[in-house]
Motif scaffolding. Structure first.
Motif, PDB file in Angstrom:
ATOM      1  N   LEU A  48       0.853  -1.185   0.000  1.00  0.00           N
ATOM      2  CA  LEU A  48       0.000   0.000   0.000  1.00  0.00           C
ATOM      3  C   LEU A  48       0.894   1.241   0.000  1.00  0.00           C
ATOM      4  O   LEU A  48       1.829   1.339   0.791  1.00  0.00           O
ATOM      5  CB  LEU A  48      -0.921   0.000   1.222  1.00  0.00           C
ATOM      6  N   ARG A  52      -3.038   3.146  -1.051  1.00  0.00           N
ATOM      7  CA  ARG A  52      -3.519   2.557  -2.309  1.00  0.00           C
ATOM      8  C   ARG A  52      -2.620   1.402  -2.716  1.00  0.00           C
ATOM      9  O   ARG A  52      -1.408   1.488  -2.629  1.00  0.00           O
ATOM     10  CB  ARG A  52      -3.510   3.614  -3.412  1.00  0.00           C
ATOM     11  N   ARG A  53      -3.228   0.334  -3.221  1.00  0.00           N
ATOM     12  CA  ARG A  53      -2.425  -0.836  -3.589  1.00  0.00           C
ATOM     13  C   ARG A  53      -1.652  -0.577  -4.886  1.00  0.00           C
ATOM     14  O   ARG A  53      -2.218  -0.039  -5.843  1.00  0.00           O
ATOM     15  CB  ARG A  53      -3.300  -2.084  -3.704  1.00  0.00           C
ATOM     16  N   SER A 106      -3.482  -6.404  -1.281  1.00  0.00           N
ATOM     17  CA  SER A 106      -4.355  -6.029  -2.384  1.00  0.00           C
ATOM     18  C   SER A 106      -5.811  -6.000  -1.914  1.00  0.00           C
ATOM     19  O   SER A 106      -6.568  -5.082  -2.242  1.00  0.00           O
ATOM     20  CB  SER A 106      -4.178  -7.034  -3.530  1.00  0.00           C
ATOM     21  N   GLY A 109      -6.528  -2.885   0.132  1.00  0.00           N
ATOM     22  CA  GLY A 109      -6.659  -1.727  -0.753  1.00  0.00           C
ATOM     23  C   GLY A 109      -7.936  -1.795  -1.570  1.00  0.00           C
ATOM     24  O   GLY A 109      -8.625  -0.790  -1.770  1.00  0.00           O
ATOM     25  N   GLU A 112     -11.080  -0.748   0.296  1.00  0.00           N
ATOM     26  CA  GLU A 112     -11.125   0.726   0.395  1.00  0.00           C
ATOM     27  C   GLU A 112     -11.695   1.325  -0.899  1.00  0.00           C
ATOM     28  O   GLU A 112     -12.499   2.247  -0.870  1.00  0.00           O
ATOM     29  CB  GLU A 112      -9.714   1.285   0.588  1.00  0.00           C
ATOM     30  N   GLU A 113     -11.221   0.795  -2.026  1.00  0.00           N
ATOM     31  CA  GLU A 113     -11.689   1.302  -3.327  1.00  0.00           C
ATOM     32  C   GLU A 113     -13.189   1.071  -3.469  1.00  0.00           C
ATOM     33  O   GLU A 113     -13.929   1.949  -3.912  1.00  0.00           O
ATOM     34  CB  GLU A 113     -10.936   0.606  -4.481  1.00  0.00           C
TER      35      GLU A 113
ATOM     36  N   ARG B  74      -4.469   9.391 -12.447  1.00  0.00           N
ATOM     37  CA  ARG B  74      -4.287   7.933 -12.517  1.00  0.00           C
ATOM     38  C   ARG B  74      -5.476   7.298 -13.227  1.00  0.00           C
ATOM     39  O   ARG B  74      -6.604   7.761 -13.097  1.00  0.00           O
ATOM     40  CB  ARG B  74      -4.166   7.333 -11.111  1.00  0.00           C
ATOM     41  N   SER B  76      -7.197   4.753 -12.494  1.00  0.00           N
ATOM     42  CA  SER B  76      -8.288   4.368 -11.587  1.00  0.00           C
ATOM     43  C   SER B  76      -9.106   5.592 -11.183  1.00  0.00           C
ATOM     44  O   SER B  76     -10.332   5.524 -11.100  1.00  0.00           O
ATOM     45  CB  SER B  76      -7.734   3.669 -10.344  1.00  0.00           C
ATOM     46  N   ASP B  77      -8.432   6.720 -10.956  1.00  0.00           N
ATOM     47  CA  ASP B  77      -9.155   7.933 -10.550  1.00  0.00           C
ATOM     48  C   ASP B  77      -9.984   8.496 -11.701  1.00  0.00           C
ATOM     49  O   ASP B  77     -11.082   9.012 -11.488  1.00  0.00           O
ATOM     50  CB  ASP B  77      -8.170   8.993 -10.049  1.00  0.00           C
ATOM     51  N   GLN B 102      -4.119  -2.719  -9.175  1.00  0.00           N
ATOM     52  CA  GLN B 102      -2.839  -2.146  -8.727  1.00  0.00           C
ATOM     53  C   GLN B 102      -2.216  -1.286  -9.817  1.00  0.00           C
ATOM     54  O   GLN B 102      -1.692  -0.201  -9.553  1.00  0.00           O
ATOM     55  CB  GLN B 102      -1.833  -3.254  -8.391  1.00  0.00           C
ATOM     56  N   ASN B 105      -3.909   2.021 -10.443  1.00  0.00           N
ATOM     57  CA  ASN B 105      -3.646   3.009  -9.384  1.00  0.00           C
ATOM     58  C   ASN B 105      -2.383   3.806  -9.660  1.00  0.00           C
ATOM     59  O   ASN B 105      -2.196   4.886  -9.092  1.00  0.00           O
ATOM     60  CB  ASN B 105      -3.496   2.310  -8.030  1.00  0.00           C
TER      61      ASN B 105
END
Ligand SMILES: Cc1cc2nc3c(=O)[nH]c(=O)nc-3n(C[C@H](O)[C@H](O)[C@H](O)COP(=O)(O)OP(=O)(O)OC[C@H]3O[C@@H](n4cnc5c(N)ncnc54)[C@H](O)[C@@H]3O)c2cc1C
Ligand code: SF4
Ligand code: FES
Ligand code: FES
Lengths: 165, 324
Positions: A48, A52-53, A106, A109, A112-113, B74, B76-77, B102, B105
């Motif tokens: 993390l 964030r992962r 993972s 993370g 959380e997402e 990013r 993902s964002d 991953q 991100n």
């Protein structure tokens, strides 16, 4: 360079080519994070970074300066397990255990997402909150490969923690 | 990995100055493609300029009703941005179909556009490859070419561009904003990626020393937005064929629309002529008419011939699925 790892500031003399993964494993002795492919394909090196992962094999250590890094060791220790670690134990979410630290980081993370409402490839409606379904968990965890195919138990462990949270 | 020097500027001006006059220097953003290639020594920059502290990580509304996406946003964002989700669904879907949680991100808007081909021989320094080593030959022509191009290719290179996001950007008519020591310019996405021709080592029209600062989207065109990706695994695999579409259909007819395809060429594949051919037709006819134009002259190289019928079928299924 200075790295902030599991809540502690570390000062290191490193070749600028050192990946974050190698810095953690070879220089800080944090061997929980694993090197599977070293090319972003397996997820064994997941840590993390500011919560964030990320794949630590595809980040230079120097690029992680100024970020808070959390590894499997920082999530919890044998006496004080993180709920995700406990759930992996409870559900037998591993066989050889090689992919497990990456899976757990993972999964933490990922939840959380999900809680933050981030959509995934299988989210049916982009404008609705995603749910903690089997399909969502599988899709979101596809960056973590398990050679032992412990997937059903990994899924159970993650849903357990996600549902309880 | 070959050794290099590293610097982390805090402003766009400093970043541009840092790269100026250093053809062997590279920007690094998420690092998910560049560091991979550096480990294989396919890329061997002598100097790395880390752009992660430049800001450029916001998505802003523009006065014309579009969006301006910072180069460092990013993947993902961007996919999770409420405005992208509601108004540019094709972009959100394309991003979410790429790579893993991953990787998304870390992966950035600019880095995604500039990612290099996944051709096996490009990744294998022991094999001839014109893209990696100009003039050495193309191993894919008579080799394993299941993932390679069927349109727009040349005798020098049959690689495809692997990005999902770029296909959506193409259908949305995005503009790439760049800055260098010489000043600023905007590149329409249609002109950003290039065909291999006899210079396959050059992927894009970005010049040495140019930094991408933003990618701008005009207001969304009318119609339903779809991204369909066909791949070998359900997740975490590159596209064999993909379709990004914005389709305006009513009463059983396609009133108008746009389609761009991925996995077929060295760049996102779109043709305004194909779109004109779709207008005011029934979905089945529209798909056929568009595919006839998009795939005119398509040819396989042994293992990738299946992409031609697959592209037709995928397009037909997307257009049929949008009936409104
Ligand atoms: C295992 C794996 C699976 C993947 N699967 C997919 C997939 O299914 N679909 C898909 O689309 N992608 C996929 N990818 C690729 C991924 O999307 C890219 O690696 C990523 O988008 C690159 O972004 P980055 O920010 O990490 O780029 P970097 O690696 O940092 O940079 C890439 C290039 O862009 C240049 N650059 C970066 N920022 C700028 C800037 N602001 N201005 C000018 N130049 C710049 C760099 O110099 C470099 O040449 C996959 C990658 C991996 C490793
Ligand atoms: S297709 Fe292009 S990238 Fe692949 S071997 Fe041929 S020249 Fe190289
Ligand atoms: S070791 Fe990093 S993804 Fe495999
Ligand atoms: S438990 Fe063995 S690789 Fe996952």
């Amino acid at each position: 360079m200075r790295l902030q790892v599991n809540g502690e500031a570390k000062v290191l003399e490193l070749d600028v080519r050192t990946s974050l993964l190698d810095a953690l494993r070879e220089h800080l002795g944090l061997t929980g994070s694993k090197k599977g492919c070293d090319h972003g394909q397996c997820g064994a090196c997941t840590v993390l970074m500011d919560g964030r992962r990320v794949n630590s094999c595809l980040t230079l250590a120097v690029m992680a300066e100024g970020s808070e890094i959390t590894t499997i060791e920082g999530l919890g220790e044998p006496e004080r397990l993180h709920p995700m670690q406990a759930a992996f134990l409870h559900h037998d979410g591993f066989q050889c255990g090689y992919c497990t630290p990456g899976q757990i980081c993972s999964a933490v993370g990922m939840l959380e997402e999900l809680a933050g409402g981030m959509p995934s490839h299988v989210t049916p409606d982009l404008e609705r909150e995603p749910e903690l379904s089997d399909a969502e968990v599988r899709e979101r965890m596809s960056g973590n490969i398990c050679r032992c195919a412990a997937y059903p138990n990994i899924l159970a462990a993650i849903k357990d923690v996600g549902g309880a949270a | 990995m070959k050794s290099f020097t590293y610097e982390r500027p805090e402003s766009v001006e400093a970043a541009v100055a840092a790269i100026r006059g250093h053809p062997q220097a590279r920007f690094v953003a998420g690092g998910t493609n560049l560091l991979d290639l550096m480990k294989h020594e396919i890329e061997a920059p002598t100097h790395l300029v880390d752009v992660n502290r430049l800001g450029l990580d916001q998505v802003e509304e523009t006065s014309d009703g579009g969006l301006r996406i910072g180069a460092l946003v990013r993947n993902s964002d961007l996919a999770a941005d409420a405005r992208v989700r509601s108004r540019y669904g094709v972009l959100a879907r394309a991003l979410l179909a790429g790579a893993s949680g991953q990787l998304r991100n870390r992966a950035t808007t600019a880095g995604n556009l500039l990612q290099r081909t996944r051709c096996y021989y490009f990744y294998d320094p022991a094999k001839p490859c014109n893209k990696r080593e100009p003039g050495s030959g193309c191993s894919a022509l008579a080799g394993f070419n299941r993932i390679h191009a069927v349109v727009g290719q040349s005798d020098h290179c049959i690689a495809t561009h692997p990005s999902d996001m770029a296909v959506a950007m193409r259908v949305l008519d995005a503009t790439v904003e760049v800055v260098s020591a010489e000043g600023e310019r905007s590149i329409p996405i249609a002109d950003f990626h290039r065909l291999p021709g006899d210079r396959p080592e050059i992927d894009t029209t970005l010049e040495a020393g140019e930094l991408i600062t933003h990618v701008a989207l005009p207001p969304p065109p009318p119609g339903q937005q779809v991204y369909r990706k066909v791949r070998d695994r359900a997740s975490y695999a590159f596209a064999l064929v993909s379709v990004a579409a914005v389709l305006d259909e009513a009463e059983g007819r396609v009133r108008g629309g746009r389609v761009a395809m991925g996995g077929l060429a060295h760049k996102p594949w779109r043709s305004e002529k194909a779109e004109a051919a779709m207008a005011d037709a029934k979905p089945g006819q529209a798909a056929q008419a568009a595919a006839d134009v998009l795939l005119a002259g398509a040819r396989g190289h042994g293992a990738n011939g299946f992409k031609i019928p697959l592209a037709r079928q995928t397009l037909a299924s997307v257009i049929a699925g949008c009936e409104g």
